[in-house]
Design an enzyme around this catalytic site. Structure first.
Site, PDB file in Angstrom:
ATOM      1  CD  GLU A 143      86.660  -0.115 -45.363  1.00  0.00           C
ATOM      2  OE1 GLU A 143      86.761  -1.121 -44.666  1.00  0.00           O
ATOM      3  OE2 GLU A 143      87.276   0.032 -46.444  1.00  0.00           O
TER       4      GLU A 143
ATOM      5  CG  LEU B  91      84.257   1.188 -48.378  1.00  0.00           C
ATOM      6  CD1 LEU B  91      83.112   1.824 -49.114  1.00  0.00           C
ATOM      7  CD2 LEU B  91      83.879  -0.228 -47.993  1.00  0.00           C
ATOM      8  NE  ARG B  92      88.237   4.341 -54.643  1.00  0.00           N
ATOM      9  CZ  ARG B  92      88.820   3.969 -55.783  1.00  0.00           C
ATOM     10  NH1 ARG B  92      89.007   4.841 -56.746  1.00  0.00           N
ATOM     11  NH2 ARG B  92      89.215   2.716 -55.975  1.00  0.00           N
ATOM     12  CD  GLU B  93      78.534   5.522 -51.167  1.00  0.00           C
ATOM     13  OE1 GLU B  93      77.768   5.869 -52.063  1.00  0.00           O
ATOM     14  OE2 GLU B  93      78.433   5.903 -49.995  1.00  0.00           O
TER      15      GLU B  93
ATOM     16  CB  CYS C  33      82.286   9.998 -46.803  1.00  0.00           C
ATOM     17  SG  CYS C  33      81.694   8.332 -46.504  1.00  0.00           S
TER      18      CYS C  33
ATOM     19  CE  LYS D 117      79.598  10.760 -42.242  1.00  0.00           C
ATOM     20  NZ  LYS D 117      80.454   9.998 -41.392  1.00  0.00           N
TER      21      LYS D 117
HETATM   22  C1  UDX Z   1      85.164   9.088 -50.006  1.00  0.00           C
HETATM   23  C2  UDX Z   1      86.657   8.730 -49.895  1.00  0.00           C
HETATM   24  O1  UDX Z   1      87.238   8.669 -51.194  1.00  0.00           O
HETATM   25  C3  UDX Z   1      86.820   7.407 -49.203  1.00  0.00           C
HETATM   26  O2  UDX Z   1      88.192   7.087 -49.055  1.00  0.00           O
HETATM   27  C4  UDX Z   1      86.160   7.500 -47.843  1.00  0.00           C
HETATM   28  O3  UDX Z   1      86.270   6.291 -47.154  1.00  0.00           O
HETATM   29  C5  UDX Z   1      84.701   7.898 -47.980  1.00  0.00           C
HETATM   30  O4  UDX Z   1      84.596   9.117 -48.718  1.00  0.00           O
HETATM   31  P1  UDX Z   1      83.160   8.376 -51.621  1.00  0.00           P
HETATM   32  O5  UDX Z   1      82.297   9.285 -50.820  1.00  0.00           O
HETATM   33  O6  UDX Z   1      82.634   7.034 -51.991  1.00  0.00           O
HETATM   34  O7  UDX Z   1      84.549   8.119 -50.847  1.00  0.00           O
HETATM   35  O8  UDX Z   1      83.486   9.135 -52.985  1.00  0.00           O
HETATM   36  P2  UDX Z   1      84.733   9.763 -53.724  1.00  0.00           P
HETATM   37  O9  UDX Z   1      85.046   8.949 -54.913  1.00  0.00           O
HETATM   38  O10 UDX Z   1      85.819  10.100 -52.807  1.00  0.00           O
HETATM   39  O11 UDX Z   1      84.066  11.126 -54.261  1.00  0.00           O
HETATM   40  C6  UDX Z   1      83.554  12.099 -53.353  1.00  0.00           C
HETATM   41  C7  UDX Z   1      82.951  13.260 -54.084  1.00  0.00           C
HETATM   42  O12 UDX Z   1      83.964  14.056 -54.681  1.00  0.00           O
HETATM   43  C8  UDX Z   1      81.987  12.917 -55.216  1.00  0.00           C
HETATM   44  O13 UDX Z   1      80.863  13.777 -55.125  1.00  0.00           O
HETATM   45  C9  UDX Z   1      82.780  13.176 -56.458  1.00  0.00           C
HETATM   46  O14 UDX Z   1      81.963  13.520 -57.545  1.00  0.00           O
HETATM   47  C10 UDX Z   1      83.637  14.350 -56.020  1.00  0.00           C
HETATM   48  N1  UDX Z   1      84.891  14.503 -56.774  1.00  0.00           N
HETATM   49  C11 UDX Z   1      85.841  13.530 -56.739  1.00  0.00           C
HETATM   50  C12 UDX Z   1      85.121  15.675 -57.491  1.00  0.00           C
HETATM   51  O15 UDX Z   1      84.276  16.583 -57.524  1.00  0.00           O
HETATM   52  N2  UDX Z   1      86.310  15.811 -58.163  1.00  0.00           N
HETATM   53  C13 UDX Z   1      87.267  14.855 -58.153  1.00  0.00           C
HETATM   54  O16 UDX Z   1      88.317  15.068 -58.779  1.00  0.00           O
HETATM   55  C14 UDX Z   1      87.025  13.670 -57.420  1.00  0.00           C
END
Ligand code: UDX
Length: 433
Positions: free
Chosen positions: A151, A153-155, A264, A267
């Site tokens: 999966e 998906l992004r939160e 995600c 870890k």
């Molecule tokens: C992530 C992946 O995007 C997703 O595909 C996977 O299934 C699960 O992990 P998520 O944890 O929901 O999803 O958040 P994401 O939008 O990817 O952001 C992760 C972190 O990176 C956040 O703390 C965000 O603030 C940070 N981030 C993101 C940055 O610091 N800079 C960016 O340009 C983008």
């Protein structure tokens, strides 16, 4: 189709509701009674835009049911999705697979028909093979096939990402029914033109690990560039914009700031390193240690910046922290950079007041000793410095004049490069980022 989703957290609850939306009959299994009761009443125990409406719609339509009973699950269907958590092991880099293992141990002995178990949780490469061997031992005169369907998906965008994913990936052992059943499950999505990639399980497991490792690397890359920009007096946002126009690079995930957190990316890159080590390929992923280091350094750097704007010491200072969730549109505080910084600043003798639009309850549970305010303005009262650490729209659009009236010192640190420097400076603030 009838199907079961095991585990109703961020991933499982979304998957279950979206499968009901696609027209399937879904039974969701959740072991925590309070969560189960909430979901059965059409409520969602965490913040995810649009999900409460979707869950309620399908609880009401009868297509989504919730239970705590594996016996009921075994009776209900012969297609099962595993969506339980795979957190980091305490004191180690590797993933803790106890919940995935428990799902197999509990479910398989109860099965009475040939079944397909599709893993969605993020697992180390080799897990499907190991679980498949274990399922063969546990199965009673039936065929239990294991396949992996990671999966992505992004939160905050969970429904959109589930119903309109960039791609579907299936890792199946040859000769089974997994591909046919998965095609039927996602028929509507595949018909809409979504790429559907079928591989063997180790490849599918590694697709997920590689995707998250790449995203984490992209963020740490721009944050490493930001460190050099600080030293050279260059503008990292302009650099991200300029290099982002190159289609080979792309502008997404090049936002410099406080770095990545959540349940995600941190870890998953550690588990990937640990697994590579077990496989004798540790050296190949040693750069991920540096990705992790750059990311963690952002947090200490933010604390140093706060100390600097407060005149060299945080002792006795009042600090307002706007944002606690690991990113906007989420109430998730797992490995949240914002809360981590809040905790470190408090340890240096400051009194810290936190406000977040959605993550207050989760923050209080994790950091009960911090002070919490019911609004951004209240958090900023008599503050010597204001730190914006999660880029909620509420903070991007906040009126710097209004906040300026309640603080003790007009010093703002933009930890996500999301505020308008001009607007804040024009309102008399010292702006740092
Ligand atoms: C992530 C992946 O995007 C997703 O595909 C996977 O299934 C699960 O992990 P998520 O944890 O929901 O999803 O958040 P994401 O939008 O990817 O952001 C992760 C972190 O990176 C956040 O703390 C965000 O603030 C940070 N981030 C993101 C940055 O610091 N800079 C960016 O340009 C983008």
């Amino acid at each position: 189709m009838r199907m079961v989703v095991l585990g109703l957290g961020y991933l499982g609850a979304t998957h279950a509701a979206c499968m009901a939306e696609l027209g399937h009959e879904v039974l969701g299994i959740e072991v925590i009674p309070e969560k189960r009761a909430q979901l059965a009443a059409g409520e969602v125990p965490f913040y995810e835009p649009g999900l409460p409406e979707l869950v309620k719609r399908h609880i009401d339509s009868g297509r989504l049911k919730v239970s705590g009973s594996y016996a009921e699950a075994a009776d209900f269907a012969d297609v099962f999705f595993i969506a339980v958590g795979t957190p980091q092991k305490k004191g180690e880099y590797s993933a803790d697979l106890q919940y995935v293992d428990a799902a197999i141990e509990e479910l398989v002995p109860l099965l009475t028909r040939d079944s397909l178990i599709l893993g969605k949780s993020t697992v180390p490469v080799g897990t499907a093979q190991r679980l498949s061997e274990r399922a063969d031992e546990l199965a009673k005169d039936i065929d239990v096939e294991i396949a992996w369907n990671p999966e992505f998906l992004r939160e905050g965008f969970a429904i959109e990402d589930t119903l309109h994913p960039d791609r579907l990936v299936l890792g199946a052992f040859p000769g089974g029914r997994a591909e046919a059943i998965t095609r039927e499950t996602y028929a509507e999505i595949i018909q809409a033109g979504t790429p559907f990639i079928v591989t063997e399980p180790p490849t599918a497991e590694m697709v997920k690990a590689s995707a998250n490792a790449f995203l984490a690397t992209k963020i740490s890359f721009i944050n490493a560039i930001a460190e050099v920009c600080d030293a050279a007096g260059a503008d990292v946002t302009a650099i991200a914009d300029a290099i982002g126009y190159d289609a080979r690079i792309g502008r997404k995930f090049l936002n410099a700031g406080l770095g990545f957190g959540g349940g995600c990316l941190p870890k998953d890159i550690r588990a990937f390193m640990a697994r590579a080590g077990e496989l004798g390929a540790a050296e190949a992923l040693s750069f991920l240690r540096e990705v992790d280091n750059v990311n963690m350094r952002r947090r200490t750097h933010m604390v140093e910046l706060a100390r600097e704007v407060c005149g060299g010491s945080l002792l006795g200072k009042r600090i307002a922290i706007l944002g606690a969730a690991f990113k906007p549109e989420s109430d998730d505080v797992r490995d949240s950079p914002a809360l981590n910084v809040a905790g470190q600043i408090q340890l240096q003798g400051a009194s810290v007041t936190v406000y977040d639009p959605k993550a207050m309850d989760n923050s209080r549970k994790l950091f009960p000793t911090l002070d919490y305010a019911i609004s951004a303005v209240e958090a900023c009262e008599k503050a010597d410095a204001v730190l914006v650490l999660t880029e909620w729209n509420e903070f991007i659009t906040i009126d710097p004049f209004a906040i300026g009236n309640v603080v003790r010192g007009k010093r703002v640190i933009d930890g996500r490069m999301c505020l308008s420097r001009e607007r804040w400076r024009n309102a008399g603030w010292e702006y740092r980022s």
